[in-house]
Motif scaffolding. Structure first.
Motif, PDB file in Angstrom:
ATOM      1  N   LEU B   7      50.568  42.289  44.495  1.00 53.81           N
ATOM      2  CA  LEU B   7      49.445  42.563  43.472  1.00 53.81           C
ATOM      3  C   LEU B   7      50.282  43.709  42.549  1.00 53.81           C
ATOM      4  O   LEU B   7      50.430  44.658  42.515  1.00 53.81           O
ATOM      5  CB  LEU B   7      48.375  43.510  44.078  1.00 53.81           C
ATOM      6  CG  LEU B   7      47.349  42.765  44.908  1.00 53.81           C
ATOM      7  CD1 LEU B   7      46.436  43.662  45.646  1.00 53.81           C
ATOM      8  CD2 LEU B   7      46.581  41.590  43.990  1.00 53.81           C
ATOM      9  N   LYS B  10      49.444  43.561  36.349  1.00 48.16           N
ATOM     10  CA  LYS B  10      48.898  42.427  35.475  1.00 48.16           C
ATOM     11  C   LYS B  10      47.929  41.315  36.220  1.00 48.16           C
ATOM     12  O   LYS B  10      46.757  41.036  35.594  1.00 48.16           O
ATOM     13  CB  LYS B  10      49.977  41.467  35.018  1.00 48.16           C
ATOM     14  CG  LYS B  10      49.944  40.908  33.744  1.00 48.16           C
ATOM     15  CD  LYS B  10      51.228  40.209  33.521  1.00 48.16           C
ATOM     16  CE  LYS B  10      50.963  38.876  32.792  1.00 48.16           C
ATOM     17  NZ  LYS B  10      52.334  38.143  32.436  1.00 48.16           N
ATOM     18  N   LEU B  11      48.236  41.278  37.240  1.00 48.85           N
ATOM     19  CA  LEU B  11      47.324  40.193  38.339  1.00 48.85           C
ATOM     20  C   LEU B  11      45.925  41.009  38.447  1.00 48.85           C
ATOM     21  O   LEU B  11      44.992  40.322  38.743  1.00 48.85           O
ATOM     22  CB  LEU B  11      48.013  39.836  39.603  1.00 48.85           C
ATOM     23  CG  LEU B  11      48.728  38.487  39.922  1.00 48.85           C
ATOM     24  CD1 LEU B  11      49.400  38.476  41.293  1.00 48.85           C
ATOM     25  CD2 LEU B  11      47.625  37.503  39.435  1.00 48.85           C
ATOM     26  N   ILE B  12      46.170  42.188  38.528  1.00 54.55           N
ATOM     27  CA  ILE B  12      44.822  43.168  39.121  1.00 54.55           C
ATOM     28  C   ILE B  12      43.924  43.014  37.908  1.00 54.55           C
ATOM     29  O   ILE B  12      42.714  42.761  37.955  1.00 54.55           O
ATOM     30  CB  ILE B  12      45.034  44.531  39.733  1.00 54.55           C
ATOM     31  CG1 ILE B  12      45.786  44.347  40.995  1.00 54.55           C
ATOM     32  CG2 ILE B  12      43.762  45.098  39.603  1.00 54.55           C
ATOM     33  CD1 ILE B  12      46.303  45.702  41.234  1.00 54.55           C
ATOM     34  N   ARG B  14      43.865  40.886  35.504  1.00 55.75           N
ATOM     35  CA  ARG B  14      43.330  39.336  35.287  1.00 55.75           C
ATOM     36  C   ARG B  14      42.182  39.060  36.154  1.00 55.75           C
ATOM     37  O   ARG B  14      41.305  38.795  35.870  1.00 55.75           O
ATOM     38  CB  ARG B  14      44.668  38.369  35.581  1.00 55.75           C
ATOM     39  CG  ARG B  14      44.254  37.033  34.943  1.00 55.75           C
ATOM     40  CD  ARG B  14      45.522  35.953  35.088  1.00 55.75           C
ATOM     41  NE  ARG B  14      46.424  36.242  34.171  1.00 55.75           N
ATOM     42  CZ  ARG B  14      47.759  35.307  34.146  1.00 55.75           C
ATOM     43  NH1 ARG B  14      47.578  34.637  35.146  1.00 55.75           N
ATOM     44  NH2 ARG B  14      48.634  35.845  33.452  1.00 55.75           N
ATOM     45  N   ALA B  15      42.386  39.559  37.441  1.00 55.13           N
ATOM     46  CA  ALA B  15      41.679  38.966  38.447  1.00 55.13           C
ATOM     47  C   ALA B  15      40.233  40.075  38.317  1.00 55.13           C
ATOM     48  O   ALA B  15      38.933  39.401  38.337  1.00 55.13           O
ATOM     49  CB  ALA B  15      42.120  39.632  39.890  1.00 55.13           C
ATOM     50  N   LEU B  16      40.370  41.272  37.698  1.00 56.42           N
ATOM     51  CA  LEU B  16      38.994  41.861  37.367  1.00 56.42           C
ATOM     52  C   LEU B  16      38.259  41.216  36.178  1.00 56.42           C
ATOM     53  O   LEU B  16      37.268  41.403  36.035  1.00 56.42           O
ATOM     54  CB  LEU B  16      39.380  43.179  36.741  1.00 56.42           C
ATOM     55  CG  LEU B  16      39.800  44.321  38.161  1.00 56.42           C
ATOM     56  CD1 LEU B  16      40.301  45.673  37.587  1.00 56.42           C
ATOM     57  CD2 LEU B  16      38.435  44.620  38.929  1.00 56.42           C
ATOM     58  N   ILE B  18      38.570  38.277  35.129  1.00 53.34           N
ATOM     59  CA  ILE B  18      37.838  36.818  35.581  1.00 53.34           C
ATOM     60  C   ILE B  18      36.433  37.098  36.506  1.00 53.34           C
ATOM     61  O   ILE B  18      35.350  36.518  36.234  1.00 53.34           O
ATOM     62  CB  ILE B  18      38.957  36.095  36.230  1.00 53.34           C
ATOM     63  CG1 ILE B  18      39.868  35.305  35.557  1.00 53.34           C
ATOM     64  CG2 ILE B  18      37.910  34.764  37.070  1.00 53.34           C
ATOM     65  CD1 ILE B  18      40.916  34.706  36.037  1.00 53.34           C
ATOM     66  N   GLY B  19      36.732  38.085  37.200  1.00 56.37           N
ATOM     67  CA  GLY B  19      35.522  38.651  38.048  1.00 56.37           C
ATOM     68  C   GLY B  19      34.279  39.108  36.969  1.00 56.37           C
ATOM     69  O   GLY B  19      33.039  38.675  37.205  1.00 56.37           O
ATOM     70  N   ILE B 171      38.509  25.790  37.144  1.00 51.78           N
ATOM     71  CA  ILE B 171      39.406  26.100  38.299  1.00 51.78           C
ATOM     72  C   ILE B 171      40.216  24.719  39.051  1.00 51.78           C
ATOM     73  O   ILE B 171      41.594  25.069  39.201  1.00 51.78           O
ATOM     74  CB  ILE B 171      38.386  26.478  39.520  1.00 51.78           C
ATOM     75  CG1 ILE B 171      37.832  27.972  38.875  1.00 51.78           C
ATOM     76  CG2 ILE B 171      39.177  26.883  40.649  1.00 51.78           C
ATOM     77  CD1 ILE B 171      36.590  28.337  40.085  1.00 51.78           C
ATOM     78  N   TRP B 174      43.195  24.472  36.511  1.00 53.41           N
ATOM     79  CA  TRP B 174      44.210  25.554  36.799  1.00 53.41           C
ATOM     80  C   TRP B 174      44.907  25.475  37.950  1.00 53.41           C
ATOM     81  O   TRP B 174      46.055  25.323  38.273  1.00 53.41           O
ATOM     82  CB  TRP B 174      43.223  26.933  36.761  1.00 53.41           C
ATOM     83  CG  TRP B 174      44.131  28.103  37.134  1.00 53.41           C
ATOM     84  CD1 TRP B 174      45.118  28.416  36.257  1.00 53.41           C
ATOM     85  CD2 TRP B 174      44.481  28.904  38.285  1.00 53.41           C
ATOM     86  NE1 TRP B 174      45.734  29.573  36.609  1.00 53.41           N
ATOM     87  CE2 TRP B 174      45.258  29.843  37.692  1.00 53.41           C
ATOM     88  CE3 TRP B 174      43.791  28.584  39.470  1.00 53.41           C
ATOM     89  CZ2 TRP B 174      45.774  30.627  38.889  1.00 53.41           C
ATOM     90  CZ3 TRP B 174      44.235  29.815  40.435  1.00 53.41           C
ATOM     91  CH2 TRP B 174      45.385  30.879  39.836  1.00 53.41           C
ATOM     92  N   ARG B 179      49.313  25.231  39.333  1.00 50.85           N
ATOM     93  CA  ARG B 179      49.765  25.746  40.530  1.00 50.85           C
ATOM     94  C   ARG B 179      50.239  24.591  41.518  1.00 50.85           C
ATOM     95  O   ARG B 179      49.848  24.799  42.690  1.00 50.85           O
ATOM     96  CB  ARG B 179      48.606  26.670  41.167  1.00 50.85           C
ATOM     97  CG  ARG B 179      48.108  28.114  40.463  1.00 50.85           C
ATOM     98  CD  ARG B 179      49.636  28.724  40.737  1.00 50.85           C
ATOM     99  NE  ARG B 179      49.325  30.170  40.243  1.00 50.85           N
ATOM    100  CZ  ARG B 179      49.671  30.225  38.858  1.00 50.85           C
ATOM    101  NH1 ARG B 179      50.123  29.605  38.278  1.00 50.85           N
ATOM    102  NH2 ARG B 179      49.502  31.559  38.400  1.00 50.85           N
TER     103      ARG B 179
END
Lengths: 290, 325
Positions: B7, B10-12, B14-16, B18-19, B171, B174, B179
């Motif tokens: 984690l 930057k990832l956190i 981004r996840a927040l 998107i959430g 999704i 993506w 991925r």
């Protein structure tokens, strides 16, 4: 048999105009390597210019066509450097960007025409309207004959320019190789811009003739872009000589389908044939080269 | 050997982010009136359509001017199957719509994607126009009169259906393209087809796969759209305006990026509706689209998304524009 002959004559007369419509498009592809989606847009704008010239100033389309030619020569000459800029830019795929760019121009023309002049079809009247020439079993509308002859005159003019002038030599050199032509002292950017101007002028003139024979409305552009594509693909993209045969072929195809199968199927069959030609002979049936 | 941190900040973030967007989109219908809800439903649809077009246009590098054909295939399949003589329920019609669109995409994509860029563009366009003409002359499509569907007037249903379809598209794209190995293949063939082939990538297969995926998503939205509007005719679901919008939305948002199409789709659809409510029709919208394409190609070839993330920041853009004047 009479009907067959009459259809033959109609097909040839329309085919001549399609030659004039596509020949500049081919030249642009040969020299600038740009597929211009806006080709039908120029056709439509040429038709509308003739309509306004005859409605507001009373100038017959067979005279105003020369004014239209001059006007669109200048417009195209002005737009040419932009097209050249996009095509030679350092984008990842300049060919696709140029395609998208002309698509945008076409959308602008079509939308602008709809906005300004609405969906209504407008017919362009000429003194030649409604006069006929009878040759045995075949009746030729004088207007279509004159339009055909004018279209041939313009196309012949382009060939003389290409093969009998210094400018034409520069254009042909560009079509072969941009870098080498540049090294030989050809002003690549300027000649390309003029080629684009000549193309828009020829296409708009063909548009005047088409509007005079049929009528003009904002959505004819799509139809004539596809017709130009059809002729160009059949001739081989970039082949100016092949257009002479391919234009007549499309004119005859459309005429015979309209006479023997039904006019509402003509677009369907034209598009279907274009699609098949693309699959079977994507490089064109008639070879390439200017 | 230091393992990669699971984690990163930057990832956190981004996840927040998107959430937050997901929650906002889920609860949105509770706060807006039905008119705005329709606009939001449309925005979701266009974002999804732009996402679909981007698979072929942005990632594979093949500009398709024929996507209206697939939208129409989806819409007509649903409409025909829901006519009273067959009477299928809406969700049952989705599967045949998707299967049919994939079959058509493989049938036309296989041969035409061997042709290089410009030829492909022409071929897809000719195909779409052909299908449009076909829909106007056939009997079971209702000809120019079109078809009516059983009306289901539940705006919430359509909002959430569009939301699920659109989210699934993004999704899916993506996961598949950013991925997975499929994504590397498709980008490799866009950047240099002969080189990709020399590395053992079956480029023709990858191209057709991407075209079929794109067609399937487009047809799915066509199906939902038909049920939503309850009336379709050849020009409303196969007209050139559908492809026009998809192309412009992707170009404006950013070719070959995941979120660019969403940005372009939502922005342009809101613009479209705004113009419609101000002027009473959307005729002026078309020339505006045209100008946007030309300007984006000239000044912002990587789209709006490149202003937010990536190399081309706003400051640099301004200097680029000034440099050209």
């Amino acid at each position: 048999m009479d009907l067959f002959l009459q259809t033959l004559v109609n097909g040839i007369l329309i085919g001549g105009i399609l030659i004039c419509l596509t020949i500049g498009f081919q030249l642009t592809f040969g020299v600038l390597h740009v597929i211009d989606f806006a080709v039908g847009g120029w056709t439509m704008l040429g038709g509308y210019t003739a309509y306004w010239l005859v409605t507001l100033a009373g100038i017959d389309p067979f005279i105003s066509i020369f004014l239209v030619f001059a006007l669109f020569l200048l417009i195209g000459r002005g737009l040419g450097p932009l097209i050249y800029h996009v095509r030679t830019s350092r984008y990842a795929r300049p060919d696709l960007m140029a395609l998208a760019f002309t698509f945008g121009i076409f959308l602008f023309m079509r939308g602008g025409a709809l906005w300004l002049w609405s969906y209504n079809s407008r017919s362009v009247d000429s003194v030649l309207s409604g006069q006929f020439l009878s040759l045995g079993p075949v009746t030729i509308p004088l207007m279509r004959l004159s339009a055909f002859l004018l279209a041939m005159l313009f196309s012949l003019g382009l060939f003389i320019l290409l093969y009998r002038s210094r400018f034409g030599m520069a254009v042909r050199a560009l079509a072969q190789n941009h870098d080498h032509a540049g090294l030989m002292g050809v002003d690549v950017k300027r000649v390309s811009a003029w080629v684009y101007g000549i193309y828009t002028a020829l296409t708009a003139s063909a548009g005047v003739l088409i509007a005079t024979i049929y009528s003009v409305n904002p959505s004819v552009g799509i139809r004539y872009t596809l017709f130009a594509f059809f002729v160009a693909v059949l001739a081989g993209l970039g082949s100016v000589g092949g257009v002479l045969v391919a234009g007549l072929a499309l004119g005859l195809l459309e005429a015979y389908v309209a006479t023997y199968i039904g006019a509402r199927y003509s677009l369907l069959i034209v598009f279907g044939t274009l699609y098949l030609v693309l699959l079977v002979a994507p490089k064109g049936v008639l070879g390439r080269g200017i | 050997m230091a393992s990669k941190p699971v984690l990163t900040p930057k990832l956190i973030v981004r996840a927040l982010l998107i959430g937050a967007v997901v929650i906002a989109l889920t609860v949105l219908p509770a706060f807006i009136d039905s008119y705005t809800l329709r606009i939001a439903t449309g925005a979701l649809m266009w974002a999804g359509l732009a996402c679909a077009w981007n698979i072929v246009g942005g990632y594979a590098g093949y500009i398709s001017f024929g996507h209206s054909a697939f939208f129409g295939i989806g819409a007509y399949t649903t409409a025909i199957l829901m006519q009273s003589n067959i009477g299928a329920s809406f969700f049952v019609t989705l599967l045949p719509a998707i299967i049919l669109s994939i079959a058509v995409a493989v049938a036309i994509g296989g041969p035409t994607m061997r042709l290089r860029g410009a030829y492909f563009a022409i071929a897809t366009w000719a195909f779409a126009e052909m299908l449009l003409q076909l829909a106007t002359v056939l009997d079971f499509t209702g000809g120019t009169a079109g078809l009516s569907l059983p009306a289901y007037l539940n705006e919430f249903f359509f909002y959430y259906t569009m939301l699920i379809a659109s989210a699934a598209s993004f999704i899916g794209v993506w996961l598949l393209i950013e991925r997975s190995r499929f994504g590397f293949r498709i980008k490799a063939l866009r950047d240099d087809e002969p080189a990709a082939e020399s590395l053992g990538i079956r480029t023709n297969l990858v191209k057709v796969q991407s075209f079929a995926l794109s067609a399937a998503i487009t047809a799915l939205f066509g199906s939902i759209y038909a049920y939503w509007t309850t009336y379709i005719d050849p020009y409303s679901v196969m007209g050139p305006e559908i492809t026009d919008q998809m192309v412009v939305m992707v170009l404006l948002g950013g070719l070959g990026t995941v979120w660019g199409p969403a940005l372009g789709g939502v922005l342009l659809w809101i613009t479209n509706r705004y113009i419609w409510s101000t002027f009473g029709d959307t005729v002026i919208y078309l020339p505006i689209l045209g100008v946007i394409i030309a300007l984006v190609v000239l000044f912002l070839p990587n789209g709006l998304i490149s202003l937010i993330v990536g190399r081309q920041r706003g400051k640099e853009l301004i200097s680029r524009i000034l440099g050209k004047l």
